[in-house]
Design a protein around this motif. Structure first.
Motif, mmCIF file in Angstrom:
data_model
loop_
_atom_site.group_PDB
_atom_site.id
_atom_site.type_symbol
_atom_site.label_atom_id
_atom_site.label_comp_id
_atom_site.label_asym_id
_atom_site.label_seq_id
_atom_site.Cartn_x
_atom_site.Cartn_y
_atom_site.Cartn_z
ATOM 1 N N THR A 1 0.810 -1.226 0.000
ATOM 2 C CA THR A 1 0.000 0.000 0.000
ATOM 3 C C THR A 1 0.839 1.270 0.000
ATOM 4 N N GLY A 2 2.162 1.135 0.090
ATOM 5 C CA GLY A 2 3.027 2.307 0.121
ATOM 6 C C GLY A 2 3.163 2.917 1.506
ATOM 7 N N GLY A 3 2.611 2.271 2.522
ATOM 8 C CA GLY A 3 2.665 2.817 3.872
ATOM 9 C C GLY A 3 3.948 2.541 4.623
ATOM 10 N N LEU A 4 4.803 1.692 4.074
ATOM 11 C CA LEU A 4 6.037 1.345 4.756
ATOM 12 C C LEU A 4 6.954 2.560 4.923
ATOM 13 N N ALA A 5 6.987 3.435 3.948
ATOM 14 C CA ALA A 5 7.826 4.636 4.043
ATOM 15 C C ALA A 5 7.358 5.546 5.181
ATOM 16 N N ASP A 6 6.036 5.668 5.359
ATOM 17 C CA ASP A 6 5.509 6.474 6.465
ATOM 18 C C ASP A 6 5.907 5.890 7.810
ATOM 19 N N VAL A 7 5.880 4.576 7.908
ATOM 20 C CA VAL A 7 6.273 3.904 9.147
ATOM 21 C C VAL A 7 7.761 4.117 9.402
ATOM 22 N N ALA A 8 8.575 3.911 8.390
ATOM 23 C CA ALA A 8 10.028 4.054 8.534
ATOM 24 C C ALA A 8 10.423 5.483 8.909
ATOM 25 N N ALA A 9 9.639 6.462 8.467
ATOM 26 C CA ALA A 9 9.950 7.861 8.773
ATOM 27 C C ALA A 9 9.747 8.199 10.246
ATOM 28 N N CYS A 10 9.142 7.310 11.010
ATOM 29 C CA CYS A 10 8.850 7.554 12.428
ATOM 30 C C CYS A 10 9.985 7.152 13.352
ATOM 31 N N THR A 11 11.043 6.584 12.791
ATOM 32 C CA THR A 11 12.119 6.070 13.640
ATOM 33 C C THR A 11 13.451 6.152 12.908
ATOM 34 N N ASP A 12 14.522 6.152 13.689
ATOM 35 C CA ASP A 12 15.860 6.105 13.096
ATOM 36 C C ASP A 12 16.395 4.672 13.056
ATOM 37 N N LEU A 13 15.558 3.723 13.434
ATOM 38 C CA LEU A 13 15.929 2.313 13.429
ATOM 39 C C LEU A 13 15.298 1.617 12.218
ATOM 40 N N PRO A 14 15.883 0.516 11.759
ATOM 41 C CA PRO A 14 15.263 -0.199 10.654
ATOM 42 C C PRO A 14 13.937 -0.831 11.084
ATOM 43 N N VAL A 15 13.004 -0.894 10.152
ATOM 44 C CA VAL A 15 11.735 -1.586 10.387
ATOM 45 C C VAL A 15 11.991 -3.058 10.085
ATOM 46 N N ARG A 16 11.724 -3.900 11.082
ATOM 47 C CA ARG A 16 12.039 -5.324 10.963
ATOM 48 C C ARG A 16 10.805 -6.158 10.653
ATOM 49 N N SER A 17 11.041 -7.259 9.947
ATOM 50 C CA SER A 17 10.000 -8.272 9.785
ATOM 51 C C SER A 17 10.602 -9.670 9.732
ATOM 52 N N SER B 1 14.154 -12.243 10.907
ATOM 53 C CA SER B 1 15.260 -12.356 11.851
ATOM 54 C C SER B 1 16.567 -11.988 11.156
ATOM 55 N N ARG B 2 17.538 -11.645 11.979
ATOM 56 C CA ARG B 2 18.855 -11.320 11.422
ATOM 57 C C ARG B 2 19.613 -12.616 11.159
ATOM 58 N N LEU B 3 20.596 -12.534 10.324
ATOM 59 C CA LEU B 3 21.441 -13.677 10.019
ATOM 60 C C LEU B 3 22.542 -13.803 11.064
ATOM 61 N N PRO B 4 23.101 -14.992 11.234
ATOM 62 C CA PRO B 4 24.207 -15.148 12.181
ATOM 63 C C PRO B 4 25.328 -14.164 11.856
ATOM 64 N N GLY B 5 25.826 -13.513 12.886
ATOM 65 C CA GLY B 5 26.918 -12.559 12.701
ATOM 66 C C GLY B 5 26.470 -11.141 12.397
ATOM 67 N N GLU B 6 25.207 -10.956 12.025
ATOM 68 C CA GLU B 6 24.721 -9.593 11.778
ATOM 69 C C GLU B 6 24.501 -8.881 13.108
ATOM 70 N N PRO B 7 24.766 -7.580 13.151
ATOM 71 C CA PRO B 7 24.537 -6.852 14.392
ATOM 72 C C PRO B 7 23.043 -6.755 14.705
ATOM 73 N N ARG B 8 22.738 -6.600 15.974
ATOM 74 C CA ARG B 8 21.340 -6.460 16.395
ATOM 75 C C ARG B 8 20.844 -5.089 15.944
ATOM 76 N N PRO B 9 19.755 -5.044 15.166
ATOM 77 C CA PRO B 9 19.283 -3.764 14.620
ATOM 78 C C PRO B 9 18.473 -2.923 15.611
ATOM 79 N N HIS B 10 17.999 -3.530 16.700
ATOM 80 C CA HIS B 10 17.177 -2.821 17.676
ATOM 81 C C HIS B 10 17.784 -2.927 19.065
ATOM 82 N N PRO B 11 17.540 -1.922 19.894
ATOM 83 C CA PRO B 11 17.934 -2.016 21.298
ATOM 84 C C PRO B 11 16.985 -2.980 22.030
#
Length: 165
Positions: free
Chosen positions: A48-64, A66-76
């Motif tokens: 629906t194009g709403g993902l950009a509006d959601v992403a604009a609300c935070t300086d963190l990545p929007v997740r859906s 899991s991260r891969l082994p060795g990737e840094p944790r994207p959220h506190p």
């Protein structure tokens, strides 16, 4: 600024209400949203194009996913979580400990943990509320210290932000 684990599943209104009535107002109240969506919610917002509006609300990545082994944790690690909107399916899975997607994994990892606040604002059809397991699911979550709120389609979702500490 305090971190808020903001989690959403696919429910009616997600595409037009999540950013406008939850993510943006939470940020305006001084929260830094760490947003995790169920895979279907992510797809809905992407479509629906709403993902950009959601992403604009935070300086963190929007997740859906899991991260891969060795990737840094994207959220506190927030000590406050808001799961809204939560579908009946996701509420049932959370109560049963089923963590089959990143959103439910994030919530399941902290459910009932000391010092963690969790608010679950759910949508459910009136007919589904009569299912024999539904009250047990709500009872399980309440017993774990979760604050439960049924979203009213005629009321602003913003009101659930008042349930946060």
């Amino acid at each position: 600024m305090r971190d808020l684990g903001l989690v959403a599943s696919s429910c009616g209104g997600l595409d037009v209400r999540f950013a406008a009535e939850l993510a943006k107002p939470a940020a305006a109240r001084g929260w830094r949203p760490a947003i995790t969506l169920t895979p279907t919610a992510y797809r809905w917002l992407e479509h629906t194009g709403g993902l950009a509006d959601v992403a604009a609300c935070t300086d963190l990545p929007v997740r859906s996913v899991s991260r891969l082994p060795g990737e840094p944790r994207p959220h506190p690690d927030p000590d406050v979580f808001l799961f809204a909107p939560a579908s009946a399916n996701s509420v049932a899975k959370l109560a049963l400990g089923i963590a089959d997607n990143q959103a439910l994994t994030v919530l399941g990892d902290v459910l009932g943990a000391p010092g963690i606040t969790m608010v679950v604002a759910y949508q459910i059809q009136d007919t589904r509320a009569h299912h024999p397991a539904w009250q047990r699911h709500l009872g399980t979550l309440a017993d774990a210290g979760v604050t439960l709120h049924r979203l009213d389609p005629d009321r602003p979702w913003t009101e659930v932000l008042d349930l946060l500490p």
